[in-house]
Design a protein around this motif. Structure first.
Motif, short mmCIF file in Angstrom:
data_model
loop_
_atom_site.label_atom_id
_atom_site.label_comp_id
_atom_site.label_asym_id
_atom_site.label_seq_id
_atom_site.Cartn_x
_atom_site.Cartn_y
_atom_site.Cartn_z
N ASN A 16 -9.86 -9.50 -9.82
CA ASN A 16 -9.21 -8.71 -10.76
C ASN A 16 -9.28 -7.25 -10.12
O ASN A 16 -8.36 -6.67 -10.30
CB ASN A 16 -10.00 -8.84 -12.10
N LEU A 17 -10.63 -6.96 -9.86
CA LEU A 17 -10.71 -5.63 -9.25
C LEU A 17 -10.03 -5.30 -7.75
O LEU A 17 -9.57 -4.19 -7.77
CB LEU A 17 -12.19 -5.53 -8.89
N LEU A 18 -9.75 -6.30 -6.95
CA LEU A 18 -8.88 -6.24 -5.91
C LEU A 18 -7.53 -5.83 -6.20
O LEU A 18 -6.76 -5.35 -5.40
CB LEU A 18 -9.03 -7.42 -4.94
N LEU A 19 -7.05 -6.40 -7.36
CA LEU A 19 -5.62 -6.20 -8.00
C LEU A 19 -5.41 -4.83 -8.54
O LEU A 19 -4.47 -4.47 -9.02
CB LEU A 19 -5.25 -7.24 -8.79
N GLY A 20 -6.55 -4.21 -8.58
CA GLY A 20 -6.69 -2.69 -9.43
C GLY A 20 -6.68 -3.01 -10.82
O GLY A 20 -6.28 -1.99 -11.56
N LEU A 21 -7.11 -4.15 -11.43
CA LEU A 21 -6.93 -4.51 -12.69
C LEU A 21 -8.50 -4.59 -13.44
O LEU A 21 -9.45 -4.60 -12.66
CB LEU A 21 -6.55 -5.80 -13.11
N PRO A 22 -8.75 -4.05 -14.66
CA PRO A 22 -10.10 -4.35 -15.06
C PRO A 22 -10.81 -5.88 -15.39
O PRO A 22 -9.81 -6.68 -15.01
CB PRO A 22 -9.87 -3.88 -16.48
N ALA A 23 -11.98 -5.90 -15.19
CA ALA A 23 -12.61 -7.14 -15.25
C ALA A 23 -12.30 -7.83 -16.54
O ALA A 23 -11.84 -9.14 -16.50
CB ALA A 23 -14.10 -7.06 -15.23
N ASP A 24 -12.09 -6.94 -17.67
CA ASP A 24 -11.75 -7.67 -18.82
C ASP A 24 -10.88 -6.68 -19.78
O ASP A 24 -11.46 -5.50 -20.11
CB ASP A 24 -13.04 -8.01 -19.64
N ALA A 25 -9.64 -7.00 -19.90
CA ALA A 25 -8.81 -6.05 -20.79
C ALA A 25 -8.48 -6.09 -22.19
O ALA A 25 -7.74 -5.29 -22.81
CB ALA A 25 -7.38 -5.80 -19.74
N ARG A 26 -9.25 -7.17 -22.59
CA ARG A 26 -9.13 -7.63 -24.04
C ARG A 26 -9.48 -6.76 -25.01
O ARG A 26 -10.19 -5.83 -24.86
CB ARG A 26 -9.86 -8.88 -24.30
N THR A 27 -8.69 -6.72 -26.27
CA THR A 27 -9.08 -5.69 -27.27
C THR A 27 -9.11 -6.62 -28.54
O THR A 27 -8.39 -7.91 -28.56
CB THR A 27 -8.33 -4.65 -27.42
N TYR A 28 -9.72 -6.22 -29.69
CA TYR A 28 -9.77 -7.02 -30.55
C TYR A 28 -9.62 -6.44 -31.97
O TYR A 28 -10.01 -7.02 -33.08
CB TYR A 28 -11.52 -7.63 -30.60
N GLU A 29 -9.00 -5.36 -32.08
CA GLU A 29 -8.46 -4.77 -33.32
C GLU A 29 -7.78 -5.52 -34.17
O GLU A 29 -7.91 -5.42 -35.35
CB GLU A 29 -7.80 -3.47 -32.94
N MET A 30 -6.89 -6.49 -33.70
CA MET A 30 -6.26 -7.18 -34.70
C MET A 30 -6.95 -8.00 -35.33
O MET A 30 -6.54 -8.63 -36.58
CB MET A 30 -5.17 -8.03 -33.81
N CYS A 31 -8.08 -8.32 -35.14
CA CYS A 31 -9.05 -9.51 -35.63
C CYS A 31 -9.53 -8.92 -37.37
O CYS A 31 -9.78 -9.59 -38.19
CB CYS A 31 -10.34 -9.69 -34.86
N GLU A 32 -9.51 -7.61 -37.26
CA GLU A 32 -9.94 -6.94 -38.51
C GLU A 32 -8.92 -7.26 -39.76
O GLU A 32 -9.43 -7.97 -40.64
CB GLU A 32 -9.91 -5.40 -38.52
N VAL A 33 -7.60 -7.46 -39.53
CA VAL A 33 -6.57 -7.84 -40.37
C VAL A 33 -6.64 -9.30 -40.59
O VAL A 33 -6.51 -9.84 -41.74
CB VAL A 33 -4.89 -7.46 -39.90
N MET A 34 -6.82 -9.90 -39.59
CA MET A 34 -7.14 -11.30 -39.84
C MET A 34 -7.91 -11.99 -40.45
O MET A 34 -7.76 -12.95 -41.21
CB MET A 34 -6.87 -12.11 -38.21
N LEU A 35 -9.14 -11.32 -40.29
CA LEU A 35 -10.37 -11.80 -40.94
C LEU A 35 -10.39 -11.15 -42.42
O LEU A 35 -10.69 -12.11 -43.58
CB LEU A 35 -11.68 -11.12 -40.45
N LYS A 36 -9.78 -10.23 -42.63
CA LYS A 36 -9.65 -9.68 -44.04
C LYS A 36 -8.63 -10.58 -44.91
O LYS A 36 -8.83 -10.87 -46.25
CB LYS A 36 -9.06 -8.14 -44.15
N HIS A 37 -7.48 -11.26 -44.18
CA HIS A 37 -6.73 -12.02 -44.79
C HIS A 37 -7.31 -13.24 -45.38
O HIS A 37 -6.96 -13.77 -46.60
CB HIS A 37 -5.64 -12.35 -43.60
N LEU A 38 -8.34 -13.82 -44.66
CA LEU A 38 -9.10 -14.73 -45.29
C LEU A 38 -10.27 -14.68 -46.00
O LEU A 38 -11.08 -15.41 -46.44
CB LEU A 38 -9.49 -15.83 -44.00
N GLY A 39 -10.73 -13.30 -46.13
CA GLY A 39 -11.99 -12.89 -46.92
C GLY A 39 -13.14 -12.94 -46.24
O GLY A 39 -14.23 -13.33 -47.04
N ILE A 40 -13.15 -12.94 -44.89
CA ILE A 40 -14.39 -13.32 -44.21
C ILE A 40 -15.24 -12.16 -44.17
O ILE A 40 -14.87 -10.92 -43.72
CB ILE A 40 -14.22 -13.95 -42.73
#
Length: 207
Positions: free
Chosen positions: A118-142
């Motif tokens: 990933n680094l040799l390609l000029g990319l981050p080791a991990d580019a994931r984000t998790y902001e969408m999880c808030e809506v998904m968890l609230k949808h199920l009342g978790i």
């Protein structure tokens, strides 16, 4: 901002789930598989898995990673528990996309590990984000969860969203000779909770 779009029954080889679809204003989509939610009549603490899409592992059965095995094991564990959800997040290749993941695979074939590629390609080791999880968890009342993960970042993200993590449940599955180095790097360089004895198991598999 993500919003809930629709839900439907989804029978699978592991049992029946409800599949929920979410979408944001840019048309980006994520799905959620649930069992026993939101009507958690038994008051069980749900088993939750945040699973980032992996076409090669989830659909094609690639042995270069443990993703497919983790997804299938999580589905079975949640069915057995009777209460839980898999948040299936559309962020392929730790967020770098499918094409870049294949480019990284090519570098791994040349001897680089998954992080170096990933680094040799000029990319981050991990580019994931998790902001969408808030809506998904609230949808199920978790508000509480037993989290199926080996990744400390996922613990932190859910705790920042106010989710009470009652227990982290390890998910060490799919170990084979093709992903030995991959799993070792996740433990040694990326801080994942890989048990101390796994590198020795992996070395024996490779040999």
């Amino acid at each position: 901002m993500y919003q809930f779009i629709s839900a439907a029954r989804l029978p699978t080889i592991h049992g029946e789930f409800t599949i929920h679809a979410f979408e944001n204003e840019h048309g980006q989509e994520h799905t959620l598989l649930s069992v026993g939610l939101p009507n958690n009549d038994d008051k069980k603490i749900p088993l939750i898995r945040l699973h980032s899409e992996c076409l090669t592992g989830d659909a094609f059965g690639s042995l270069k990673c443990d993703c497919g095995a983790q997804l299938n094991t999580a589905m079975q564990m949640i069915q057995t528990h009777g209460c839980g959800a898999i948040l299936y997040l559309r962020q392929e290749g730790r967020g770098i996309g499918l094409v870049n993941k294949i480019r990284a695979y090519a570098l791994q074939d040349q001897g680089h590990d998954t992080l170096q590629a990933n680094l040799l390609l000029g990319l981050p080791a991990d580019a994931r984000t998790y902001e969408m999880c808030e809506v998904m968890l609230k949808h199920l009342g978790i508000t509480q969860a037993r989290l199926l993960t080996n990744n400390p970042n996922k613990l932190s993200y859910l705790q920042e969203l106010g989710i009470d993590i009652i227990e982290r449940v390890p998910l060490i599955v799919g170990v084979n000779g093709h992903n030995a180095d991959y799993l070792t790097v996740k433990g040694a360089k990326m801080g994942h909770f890989i048990p101390a004895n796994v590198p020795f198991v992996l070395e024996s598999i490779k040999s």
